[in-house]
Every structure is written in C-alpha cells, then in structure tokens.
Design a protein around this motif. Sequence first.
Motif, PDB file in Angstrom:
ATOM      1  N   UNK A 108       0.829  -1.205   0.000  1.00 36.21           N
ATOM      2  CA  UNK A 108       0.000   0.000   0.000  1.00 36.21           C
ATOM      3  C   UNK A 108       0.863   1.255   0.000  1.00 36.21           C
ATOM      4  N   UNK A 109       1.931   1.262   0.787  1.00 33.34           N
ATOM      5  CA  UNK A 109       2.816   2.428   0.823  1.00 33.34           C
ATOM      6  C   UNK A 109       3.522   2.607  -0.515  1.00 33.34           C
ATOM      7  N   UNK A 110       3.968   1.501  -1.117  1.00 29.94           N
ATOM      8  CA  UNK A 110       4.622   1.603  -2.419  1.00 29.94           C
ATOM      9  C   UNK A 110       3.659   2.137  -3.471  1.00 29.94           C
ATOM     10  N   UNK A 111       2.402   1.734  -3.412  1.00 30.56           N
ATOM     11  CA  UNK A 111       1.401   2.272  -4.343  1.00 30.56           C
ATOM     12  C   UNK A 111       1.234   3.767  -4.145  1.00 30.56           C
ATOM     13  N   UNK A 112       1.257   4.196  -2.885  1.00 30.93           N
ATOM     14  CA  UNK A 112       1.134   5.616  -2.578  1.00 30.93           C
ATOM     15  C   UNK A 112       2.317   6.394  -3.155  1.00 30.93           C
ATOM     16  N   UNK A 113       3.519   5.836  -3.012  1.00 27.38           N
ATOM     17  CA  UNK A 113       4.716   6.494  -3.552  1.00 27.38           C
ATOM     18  C   UNK A 113       4.702   6.492  -5.078  1.00 27.38           C
ATOM     19  N   UNK A 114       4.213   5.433  -5.676  1.00 28.56           N
ATOM     20  CA  UNK A 114       4.113   5.384  -7.136  1.00 28.56           C
ATOM     21  C   UNK A 114       3.164   6.454  -7.655  1.00 28.56           C
ATOM     22  N   UNK A 115       2.072   6.668  -6.935  1.00 24.90           N
ATOM     23  CA  UNK A 115       1.129   7.714  -7.328  1.00 24.90           C
ATOM     24  C   UNK A 115       1.782   9.091  -7.215  1.00 24.90           C
ATOM     25  N   UNK A 116       2.542   9.301  -6.141  1.00 30.81           N
ATOM     26  CA  UNK A 116       3.260  10.570  -5.997  1.00 30.81           C
ATOM     27  C   UNK A 116       4.240  10.772  -7.146  1.00 30.81           C
ATOM     28  N   UNK A 117       5.018   9.748  -7.449  1.00 27.62           N
ATOM     29  CA  UNK A 117       6.043   9.847  -8.490  1.00 27.62           C
ATOM     30  C   UNK A 117       5.431  10.126  -9.862  1.00 27.62           C
ATOM     31  N   UNK A 118       4.247   9.571 -10.102  1.00 25.63           N
ATOM     32  CA  UNK A 118       3.616   9.704 -11.410  1.00 25.63           C
ATOM     33  C   UNK A 118       2.828  10.999 -11.542  1.00 25.63           C
ATOM     34  N   UNK A 119       2.104  11.374 -10.489  1.00 25.02           N
ATOM     35  CA  UNK A 119       1.136  12.463 -10.615  1.00 25.02           C
ATOM     36  C   UNK A 119       1.464  13.717  -9.816  1.00 25.02           C
ATOM     37  N   UNK A 120       2.396  13.619  -8.870  1.00 26.01           N
ATOM     38  CA  UNK A 120       2.754  14.790  -8.053  1.00 26.01           C
ATOM     39  C   UNK A 120       4.272  14.845  -7.932  1.00 26.01           C
ATOM     40  N   UNK A 121       4.910  15.160  -9.036  1.00 25.20           N
ATOM     41  CA  UNK A 121       6.367  15.043  -9.128  1.00 25.20           C
ATOM     42  C   UNK A 121       7.097  15.951  -8.131  1.00 25.20           C
ATOM     43  N   UNK A 122       6.572  17.154  -7.893  1.00 25.01           N
ATOM     44  CA  UNK A 122       7.228  18.043  -6.933  1.00 25.01           C
ATOM     45  C   UNK A 122       7.174  17.457  -5.528  1.00 25.01           C
ATOM     46  N   UNK A 123       6.013  16.881  -5.177  1.00 20.60           N
ATOM     47  CA  UNK A 123       5.893  16.255  -3.860  1.00 20.60           C
ATOM     48  C   UNK A 123       6.805  15.038  -3.752  1.00 20.60           C
ATOM     49  N   UNK A 124       6.944  14.293  -4.863  1.00 20.97           N
ATOM     50  CA  UNK A 124       7.835  13.126  -4.802  1.00 20.97           C
ATOM     51  C   UNK A 124       9.287  13.577  -4.662  1.00 20.97           C
ATOM     52  N   UNK A 125       9.640  14.702  -5.279  1.00 24.84           N
ATOM     53  CA  UNK A 125      10.997  15.227  -5.116  1.00 24.84           C
ATOM     54  C   UNK A 125      11.253  15.587  -3.653  1.00 24.84           C
ATOM     55  N   UNK A 126      10.230  16.153  -2.989  1.00 24.05           N
ATOM     56  CA  UNK A 126      10.348  16.452  -1.558  1.00 24.05           C
ATOM     57  C   UNK A 126      10.543  15.167  -0.764  1.00 24.05           C
ATOM     58  N   UNK A 127       9.724  14.170  -1.080  1.00 26.43           N
ATOM     59  CA  UNK A 127       9.857  12.875  -0.401  1.00 26.43           C
ATOM     60  C   UNK A 127      11.256  12.310  -0.593  1.00 26.43           C
TER      61      UNK A 127
END
Length: 644
Positions: free
Chosen positions: A372-391
């Motif tokens: 579930x956490x990996x799915x959440x991170x995949x969604x961030x990486x795909x659809x919220x790139x700035x937030x994934x960069x923060x992560x």
Amino acid sequence: MRAGMGLVIAMSQTNTSETLGFQTEVKQLLHLMIHSLYSNKEIFLRELVSNASDACDKLRFEAIDRPELLEGDGETAIRVGFDKTARTITISDNGIGMTRDEAIANLGTIARSGTREFFQQLTGDKQKDAQLIGQFGVGFYSSFIVAQKVTVVSRRAGLPADQAIRWESAGDGEFTISAAEKAGRGTDIILTLREDEDDFLSSWKLRDILRRYSDHISVPILMKKEEWDAEKSEQVTRDEEETVNQASALWTRSKSEITDEQYAEFYKHVAHDFEEPLAWSHNRVEGRSEYTQLLYVPRRAPFDMWDRNKKHGVKLYVKRVFIMDDAEQLLPGYLRFVRGVIDSADLPLNVSREILQESRDVRAIREGSAKRVLSLLEDLAENRKDDYATFWTEFGQVLKEGVGEDAANLERILKLLRFASTQDGTPAQTVSLADYVSRMKEGQDKIYYVTAETFAAASSSPHLEIFRKKGIEVLLLTDRVDEWMLSFVNEFDGKPLTSIAKGGLDLGALADEEEKKQQDEVSEELKPVVERLKAALGEAVKDVRVTFRLVDSPACVVVDQQDMSQHLQRLLKAAGQAAPESRPILEINPGHPLIARVRQAGDADFGQWARLLLDQALLAEGASLEDPAAFVRSMNSLLLSQAS
C-alpha cells in the motif's frame, strides 16, 4: 531522582517539595516558545488534548493485564474548562497518570536523540524555526505560548490518592515538584494565561478549536453545556456536560465522511508533527486477515531517523483498543518513516512485540501495508512530481534499503529510485532508471554508474572522460547506502548495471571497428612500458594495462569485476569494519604526454614516475595515500629534475 536526566537542584530540598532546573535544551525551547515563536497559538490546546488522549490509550492497554488500574471506572474522558475570574484553562484526563519520577522525566527533560543537532539548526528566523520545532515534536511545552504559569497535578493509576504529585513552572528555567492528593487517577493541567490571551477564556473559542483540531480523538472531550438565558440576556453555564468531538476513531469512519483537513489533523495527532503530511492512504482490508490501515508519508524526516536504538513504526490497535506505539513489526525497516494506525480484528489483545515477530497475521499485515505504501509512492512519483521530489530528498536513502530488504517488491522499489547523473550535471537526484533507459544511445546495452563520496568527486572522476566524449549518460552515486544497495541489483529492464570503475572497459556496439583496430595496435606498441610499470610497482598493483577510457587524465585505477570497489573499502574501514584487501589495477592513457615522458625515463627515475602515476590515480579516486610525504618528495624530485 533518576541519574542522567540533566537536572540540577536549584535550592534546598524538603520532604515534600523541591525546585529543580530544566534540562538545558528545555530552557532553550521555552525561551523560543515564550517569545511567540508560533504564529498559530491555538495549537497548545490541540497538543495537550492529544497527550491526554495518549494517556487514556495507555491506561486501556495496561488494564488488559491489570484491570485493577481502572479503579472501577473503565470509561475514559478528557475534560476542558475555564475560569474567567482566575484566568485559567484546565485540561483533565482520567488516563494512566504519572508518578513523581515520570513527571520529572516527561516534563523536565527532552529525552530524545538529535536534540543537540536540532538546536544547532535554529536560525533565528521565526517561520523556519517554527517548522523545525514542529518537526521535533515537543507538544507539552507549547503550553507556555499562552500561559505565564503551568500547573500539573497527576496521580498514576493504581496508586493511592495521597501519592499524587504537583508540578509547577513559570517557564523561567526552573520547576517545582511536590506531593499532592488527587481523588481520581489521571492528570490535570492548569494554565494561568498571560495578560493578552483572554480570547481563550471563551466556551465558543475553545469548542471551535477542539472541533477543528481534535474532532478525530476517539476519547470523548467533555465541556460544560452553555445555554442562552433570556432573562439575563447572556450565556449561562450548566453543570451538565456534553461531548464536543465526534469521539469515534477516525480510521473507523468511511472515507467519504472524512475531509482532507481532518486527515491532516489526525496525522499531526498520531505523529506529533506540526506540519501537514505529504500523502496518506486509508483502507479496510478483508480476507485472510482483516484490518484497517491509515498510513501517512510525512513531509520531513524526524531528527532520530538514523538512531539505531529508536523504534520507528505505526500505532497498533486491536479492535479499536490501543496496544502499542511504534510497532515496527507491521512495516519493513525501509518504510520506517511511515506514520499512522493499523487496527487489526484478528490479533489478541495481549499481543506483545515478541508475538508480533512470529504471527502469521502480522506477516500478512506487513506485506499488505508495504504494498500500500509503495502504491502511494508510485502515485506521488507519477502524478505529483514536486511532492515526490520532496519525499526523495527526505527519505530517499531510507527507501534504497528496500532493495536489499524486500526481494518481493524489488522491481517496484527500483522504479521509485532517483539518482544524479551526467545528463544535467547537478547534485539533484531526479533521474529514474526508466528515464536513463529511455535516453540510452543506439547500441548501448548497459546502465553505467560511478560511485564516490561526494557529487564533486563523482562528477570529476577520470572514468567519465570517454563517456562524456561519446555523449553516454552515467549515473553519479554518492549516498553511503549506494554500494550496499548495488550488491542486490544485477539489472533493470534487462539492462545490466555496470560500474565504470570496474573491470576492462567494454562499450560494445558503441565502439566502432576502426577504433578497436587502432586500440589493438596501440596496446601492442605499449607492451614494453606496461611490463616495466608492472615490475616497478610490484605488489602495489594487481595489474597494469592500457586503457582507452581516458581522454584528459594520464592514468586511473580500477578493480576487477568481482572485487570490492575502492570506495566501498574506504567506507568499511571508516566504519571500523574489516574490508578484504584488493589491489588496484593501474590503467594508463596511451595518448597522454605524461605517459610519453614515462616511456622515455631512464632506469634511475622510472620507479619514481611509476609511483607518481599510481598515487595520482589513487588521489583522483578519493583514496588516502599510505605515505603522503613520500609522494611529495618524489614529485618534488621529478619536478626539479625536469627544471634542470
């Protein structure tokens, strides 16, 4: 008094009362609080109610094995009241309470790692410092934002009424603690407000704050009912109490009933964080194991993320009964940054950490939660790139540990990794392995990388010279975890990961036939000088050979494909661990003027030239020389001989 608490007795001690000095770090923190560090003063009530809720949870947990702690009253509650005349606000709970030692430990010190580093990062900029303090998470001390004096009266559940304690401080560097009597278990916190904080002496104001920040608390928050008295034309307080919050655990509600603001406030409660989370996932899982998960990805890493002794995990509930904080067995170690709640319908109420390690139900929860956490991170990486960069900036090194810890999810984790590369020439880790593969040159069949201690060392490595010349992208790996991580990765998308500092360089189809023919001819021509270098360097090297990976440098060192890299050897030695000795291979650039000079050297100084080439190559790799003084003497000698 406990040893090691950082407390000092400030005046003579009596049988019933003593005055103690706060830990140095607490004094610094209180100074910041009292000088209005927070622009949002309302958070003091949220923090105190959150602490009261935790105390009620802990009582219910301890009462599983010791029901006598409930003292005949199993209903927990939090009461909030105020007195306009005395100018006080009181927050009371009938939770677990505190002994004298616990009060000193919990209210007089900040007992967590990273404290010194935390204060070193404070800048004097109120906005930035507020974020840091929120990240550090010291909720009780927020009382002093609005209070000129804080009084705590507490009795540990199970102790007699005359063994309560009274703790009091004006936030001036000292606190007093004395014996007290308290009929009921739990804790009362009485805030005597500062002169300019009368706005909080209002039922409407307090209810508004509680509904906004603490509606998710599963313990009822009670206040006395107020009604409009038409005869007196004013609000009148009744003795009857009413519940201000919904008093139902947030994770048990339907997602459609919960607002983003409520999710964010619950995160602040469960994680003791002042910032909003980066993302969250709320799910009910049914099947072999039945459980509810509400998992959050924080916006910032805690100060104790790398503390080996600190337990990192989510809160565990069983059938809505709190069991333990930081249940690290419910998520793999590389996801220890995740906060939240997991509520199981299958585990026993008396579950312990030891049982958690062996439970089949826990393994199912662990696997499901990781996915579930990996799915959440995949969604961030795909659809919220700035937030994934923060992560990635905050938690990327931790996620890399998953490559070696979670073989079942290896492919998913590899897709989430980010690296710096020669493509943009900046230290920012923004390049995914999929990005790299999509940019590979025609005929390229490998993913190339180089490891080093710093970005500057990696980006200036002599191994990159031929790759820059041919326009081939190379990943620049500088995190300490990278070498360990790479030992678990052979390929991505069918392309092997290849260190450009290992083995003989083979560019495959990227080197044309004419180049290969010329290289063979040059290698044959240089055989005599290669043999002389081998003889001169002896046991210092494993081999000497001609290379065509260099453009501007005269030489470099590499290791065999199966040998441990020079960088990893240095990391292990720096950590005090034994590293297998592997001698470097010296590769020389046949087109460099310095190699031409070495070829002409006579027997008298050829050994010095050979050693100079090797030492320069080692220094370029970031290695330390065994005898730096000899290197300097040799270089000076050769420089003087050339000058003459």
